[in-house]
Design a protein around this motif. Structure first.
Motif, PDB file in Angstrom:
ATOM      1  N   ARG A 137      46.753  -0.832  30.534  1.00 37.48           N
ATOM      2  CA  ARG A 137      45.553  -1.451  31.094  1.00 37.48           C
ATOM      3  C   ARG A 137      45.297  -2.812  30.453  1.00 37.48           C
ATOM      4  O   ARG A 137      44.904  -3.770  31.135  1.00 37.48           O
ATOM      5  CB  ARG A 137      44.349  -0.535  30.897  1.00 37.48           C
ATOM      6  N   SER A 138      45.521  -2.904  29.141  1.00 37.77           N
ATOM      7  CA  SER A 138      45.324  -4.172  28.440  1.00 37.77           C
ATOM      8  C   SER A 138      46.299  -5.228  28.954  1.00 37.77           C
ATOM      9  O   SER A 138      45.930  -6.397  29.125  1.00 37.77           O
ATOM     10  CB  SER A 138      45.500  -3.976  26.927  1.00 37.77           C
ATOM     11  N   GLU A 141      45.163  -6.419  32.388  1.00 42.88           N
ATOM     12  CA  GLU A 141      44.014  -7.309  32.261  1.00 42.88           C
ATOM     13  C   GLU A 141      44.445  -8.682  31.753  1.00 42.88           C
ATOM     14  O   GLU A 141      43.981  -9.717  32.231  1.00 42.88           O
ATOM     15  CB  GLU A 141      42.980  -6.700  31.304  1.00 42.88           C
ATOM     16  N   LEU A 142      45.361  -8.675  30.783  1.00 46.40           N
ATOM     17  CA  LEU A 142      45.824  -9.928  30.202  1.00 46.40           C
ATOM     18  C   LEU A 142      46.569 -10.770  31.228  1.00 46.40           C
ATOM     19  O   LEU A 142      46.337 -11.978  31.358  1.00 46.40           O
ATOM     20  CB  LEU A 142      46.740  -9.639  29.010  1.00 46.40           C
ATOM     21  N   ALA A 144      46.322 -10.652  34.390  1.00 47.80           N
ATOM     22  CA  ALA A 144      45.456 -11.021  35.509  1.00 47.80           C
ATOM     23  C   ALA A 144      44.511 -12.164  35.149  1.00 47.80           C
ATOM     24  O   ALA A 144      44.205 -13.018  35.992  1.00 47.80           O
ATOM     25  CB  ALA A 144      44.648  -9.814  35.974  1.00 47.80           C
ATOM     26  N   HIS A 145      44.051 -12.197  33.900  1.00 55.13           N
ATOM     27  CA  HIS A 145      42.997 -13.141  33.543  1.00 55.13           C
ATOM     28  C   HIS A 145      43.330 -14.060  32.367  1.00 55.13           C
ATOM     29  O   HIS A 145      42.684 -15.097  32.201  1.00 55.13           O
ATOM     30  CB  HIS A 145      41.708 -12.369  33.199  1.00 55.13           C
ATOM     31  N   ARG A 151      48.556 -14.799  26.691  1.00 57.36           N
ATOM     32  CA  ARG A 151      49.515 -13.764  27.059  1.00 57.36           C
ATOM     33  C   ARG A 151      50.687 -13.742  26.078  1.00 57.36           C
ATOM     34  O   ARG A 151      51.081 -12.682  25.588  1.00 57.36           O
ATOM     35  CB  ARG A 151      50.058 -14.011  28.471  1.00 57.36           C
TER      36      ARG A 151
END
Length: 232
Positions: A137-138, A141-142, A144-145, A151
């Motif tokens: 999940r992390s 999220e990384l 994506a944003h 990153r």
């Protein structure tokens, strides 16, 4: 080859570390050691009765391939990591060695029997599954944003922690388990961007590149701040 738990480098960090000596010996009696060379597959998506395994040394990648044949790296597995889907009839993803790797391998039925007999092992594997889910999940999220810098910094911090013998301190020097292209694939960047950002981190005094894949951390705090991770 039979398992030799006494000299295992991850005996105190793998899921089986929760077992006592007698329980560990019983589990080892139904497992075997397997060695993979870089690029060799542990199992492929669609394999029937894929095995379960603990990574002892090396690094693995978990990948999916789209209908156009493009590979997507979904996750990395580092030493003491557990690989396997115990309650499905076939593997869903490819698992491939990034470096020469050694594993403890168990048949699904033997691992299922072990978690029924040893509740502590079942809890340890559940805890690892939750940690893997959080890491996935992390990463989503990384990618994506997060900026390209954040990153890459987060990935380098993860590599340094995976290469360390201490759960509290990252390795100061380590070898990148991924090529520039694989890092770009995983982070949703181009190879050119990865190479440029590595150069910028080196110019900023955060890292030093050693040879083709070696990395030395010079300013871990800077990388943590850039990645958005909290320093312990």
């Amino acid at each position: 080859m039979n398992l030799t738990c006494v000299s295992c480098p991850v005996r105190d960090s793998a899921a089986c570390s929760v077992l006592n000596d007698e329980e560990r010996d019983a589990l080892a009696s139904v497992g075997r050691t397997r060695t993979l060379r870089r690029g060799e597959m542990l199992f492929a998506a669609g394999d029937d009765d894929a095995a379960c395994a603990t990574l002892v040394t090396g690094a693995l990648k978990i990948t999916a391939t789209d209908r156009d044949g493009n590979e997507q790296i979904l996750a990395l597995v580092h030493p003491s990591g557990f690989i396997g889907e115990m309650f499905v009839p076939f593997a869903h993803h490819d698992v491939v060695a990034l470096t020469n790797s050694q594993l403890c391998v168990f048949a699904q039925k033997d691992m299922q029997r072990a978690i029924e007999e040893y509740p502590a092992l079942a809890r340890a594997l559940l805890r690892r599954s939750q940690e893997d889910l959080h890491a996935t999940r992390s990463l989503l999220e990384l990618t994506a944003h997060g900026s390209a810098e954040s990153r890459l910094a987060a990935l380098l911090c993860d590599f340094a922690q995976a290469a360390s013998d201490s759960p509290c301190h990252p390795a100061k020097e380590f070898e990148l388990p991924l090529t520039r292209g694989e890092m770009a694939n995983m982070l949703g960047l181009t190879i050119e961007t990865v190479s440029r950002k590595l150069g910028e981190l080196e110019d900023a005094g955060a890292i030093r590149r050693i040879g083709k894949r070696g990395i030395e951390f010079l300013d871990h705090g800077y990388l943590l701040a850039l990645s958005g991770k909290d320093e312990d």
